[in-house]
Design a protein around this motif. Structure first.
Motif, PDB file in Angstrom:
ATOM      1  N   SER A  41      -2.496  -4.141  -5.925  1.00 56.40           N
ATOM      2  CA  SER A  41      -1.210  -3.785  -5.326  1.00 56.40           C
ATOM      3  C   SER A  41      -0.703  -2.426  -5.821  1.00 56.40           C
ATOM      4  O   SER A  41      -0.764  -2.131  -7.020  1.00 56.40           O
ATOM      5  N   TYR A  42      -0.168  -1.633  -4.906  1.00 59.03           N
ATOM      6  CA  TYR A  42       0.455  -0.360  -5.285  1.00 59.03           C
ATOM      7  C   TYR A  42       1.678  -0.609  -6.179  1.00 59.03           C
ATOM      8  O   TYR A  42       2.071   0.263  -6.951  1.00 59.03           O
TER       9      TYR A  42
ATOM     10  N   PHE B 155      -4.652   5.179   0.148  1.00 58.50           N
ATOM     11  CA  PHE B 155      -5.397   3.938  -0.099  1.00 58.50           C
ATOM     12  C   PHE B 155      -5.812   3.834  -1.558  1.00 58.50           C
ATOM     13  O   PHE B 155      -6.242   4.813  -2.170  1.00 58.50           O
TER      14      PHE B 155
ATOM     15  N   SER C  52       0.838  -1.200   0.000  1.00 62.49           N
ATOM     16  CA  SER C  52       0.000   0.000   0.000  1.00 62.49           C
ATOM     17  C   SER C  52       0.872   1.249   0.000  1.00 62.49           C
ATOM     18  O   SER C  52       1.917   1.288   0.640  1.00 62.49           O
TER      19      SER C  52
ATOM     20  N   VAL D 273      -9.452  -0.810  -1.517  1.00 58.90           N
ATOM     21  CA  VAL D 273      -9.399  -0.620  -0.057  1.00 58.90           C
ATOM     22  C   VAL D 273     -10.427   0.434   0.355  1.00 58.90           C
ATOM     23  O   VAL D 273     -11.159   0.250   1.339  1.00 58.90           O
TER      24      VAL D 273
ATOM     25  N   GLU E 179      -3.368  -4.993  -2.185  1.00 59.55           N
ATOM     26  CA  GLU E 179      -3.207  -4.002  -1.122  1.00 59.55           C
ATOM     27  C   GLU E 179      -4.021  -4.388   0.119  1.00 59.55           C
ATOM     28  O   GLU E 179      -5.221  -4.644   0.033  1.00 59.55           O
TER      29      GLU E 179
END
Length: 493
Positions: free
Chosen positions: A136-137, A355, A93, A359, A126
């Protein structure tokens, strides 16, 4: 690809103790494999080659002294949800940018105490929220498997997509993972690997970034059933720092492999025959039933009538707990901080920037179902449904069933950025339809490869066990594994 990276944990362990290879040679082979493949697969978000080399050197010294631990010299990948002291731990994140904890999670400490080597931190959805590793970041993980005659990239499943892909691509001997609603078993099924979610309380949750505290559980993803048994033995423990961990002896799970199936009763729940399920899923399920019957097990039809409510109840309970757990990420003490006009503005800007969309969606759902006007209508009702789901399983086990056999997923791996799923979050959530029941009831569940579909992609079967009876799952999964044969992805990376 080095021959060393194709060894299972059990095979590598034998060669290390027999001094045919060194831990340093094995670790170096994996480091080279990661350097070559990770740019294409994106399984690792942080590499720790210097830590790995130092640990491998210490392992060789312990082996030379005859003091080898249960996982001495075995190179593992660690999901980015596990706190690793002084090493990138960000739950993939943006809001945890730069976070390196000053402590070690209990599970990883247990593995390192047994001699395991850390290759790096693995990619994931994330905060473990997702079924495809697309949230996922650090970008999407690519499944090492591709459909026959196709170059299209596929998802590895989620949230433990990096763990499953790294194991399937032989970029680690095994990996830690976590499962809140299927995040070990679904990616294992999509990548032709073995993944077990142990009973809630079997592994400590201390030092694991929380998603939904009453559902989260750590477990391993491995190449075969024996390796999963070896890893779980080291990961599991009681822990005074986690009051939900259970003070029960940890069995030697490996000893359960190869036991006779005579007298074992396997339940087949009619509710898992869902509308629109592909014929290939039904076919692999029937094969699994036949293999277990041939091995001497008794097959019993059972009913789990509240199964149909498991998914909607899960998507109330899990986001509710997530909205509470994720309130701590405020930009004040660690991670990302976006300056604002005042402290409230700083909170809002930090959380908005930090976020990702999935999320945020789950925090909003969770905050809504916990709000004063809706708490009884949604959250309390979902908890009542959860009790009924647990009771269904208890009735089946009390009637003499030793384990329950179901499909692991409603399909094989799907494409990255699948438009149908990207535009409809509910369709994405349906990927968890066969797995969430296990988390809601706190039971152990294992996914084991059972065949390939018409596209040449792996399909998995799931076994659900009694509380703290992972041994029966390993015993039964091994029978399926032996009958189904081995499945490995064709190398394209």
């Amino acid at each position: 690809m080095s021959e060393l990276t194709s060894l299972t944990i059990a095979e590598a362990r034998a060669k290390l103790t027999g001094k045919e290879i060194t831990a340093q040679e094995l670790t170096e082979a994996y480091i080279q494999a990661i350097d070559a493949a990770n740019p294409a697969i994106n399984a690792y978000v942080a590499l720790t080659p210097e830590i790995a080399r130092a640990q491998a050197k210490q392992s060789d010294e312990r082996i030379a002294r005859g003091q080898a631990g249960a996982l001495e010299g075995i190179p593992l990948g660690i999901k980015d949800l596990f706190a690793t002291k002084g090493v990138h731990t960000q739950a993939c994140s943006h809001i945890l940018d730069g976070f390196k904890p000053e402590y070690e999670s209990t599970v990883t400490q247990n593995l390192f105490n047994d001699g395991a080597v850390m290759l790096g931190k693995l990619n994931m959805d994330e905060f473990a929220m997702g079924s495809s590793n697309e949230s996922s970041y650090y970008g999407v993980v690519k499944n090492p498997w591709r459909a026959k005659g196709s170059n299209a990239d596929l998802v590895p499943g989620g949230s433990s997509g990096g763990s499953a892909a790294a194991v399937a691509a032989q970029l680690c001997a095994g990996a830690t993972a976590t499962d809140t609603g299927g995040s070990i078993r679904q990616p294992a099924a999509f990548t032709g690997t073995v993944g077990i979610k142990p009973t809630y309380g079997r592994c400590s949750r201390w030092g694991i970034v929380a998603f939904a505290s009453s559902l989260d559980q750590a477990g391993p993803i491995a190449r075969d059933v024996r390796d999963a048994a070896i890893l779980l033995k080291s990961m599991a423990s009681t822990d005074s720092k986690d009051t939900t961990s259970v003070d029960l002896p940890v069995p030697d799970y490996e000893k359960a492999i190869g036991r006779s199936m005579k007298g074992i009763r396997i339940g087949i729940p009619k509710e898992y025959r869902v509308a629109g399920m592909p014929e290939e899923i039904e076919s692999v399920w029937q094969k699994g039933i036949a293999w277990l019957k041939d091995a001497g097990a008794e097959i019993v039809d059972i009913s789990l009538p509240h199964t149909k409510y498991a998914l909607p109840a899960y998507y109330i309970v899990a986001p509710a707990e997530a909205s509470s757990n994720l309130a701590r990420y405020d930009g004040v003490r660690y991670g990302l901080r976006v300056e604002g006009n005042d402290i409230t503005d700083m909170y809002e800007k930090t959380r908005a920037a930090g976020f990702g969309s999935e999320v945020k969606r789950r925090i909003l759902i969770g905050t809504y179902v916990l709000s004063a006007g809706y708490y009884d209508a949604y959250y309390i009702r979902a908890q009542k449904v959860r009790t009924l789901i647990k009771r269904d399983c208890e009735l089946a086990f009390n009637a003499g069933v030793d384990a329950i056999l179901t499909p692991a997923t409603p399909s094989s791996a799907f494409g990255i950025a699948d438009e149908d799923l990207a535009n409809d979050p509910v369709k994405m959530y349906l990927n968890d339809i066969f797995t969430v029941t296990v988390n809601m009831a706190g039971l152990p569940g294992i996914a084991v490869p059972a065949g390939l579909d018409h596209k040449g992609l792996p399909l998995g079967l799931q076994l659900i066990g009694k509380p703290f009876d992972e041994e029966t799952l390993f015993q039964t999964a091994h029978v399926i594994e032996q009958a189904a044969g081995k499945f490995t992805a064709e190398r394209w990376w």
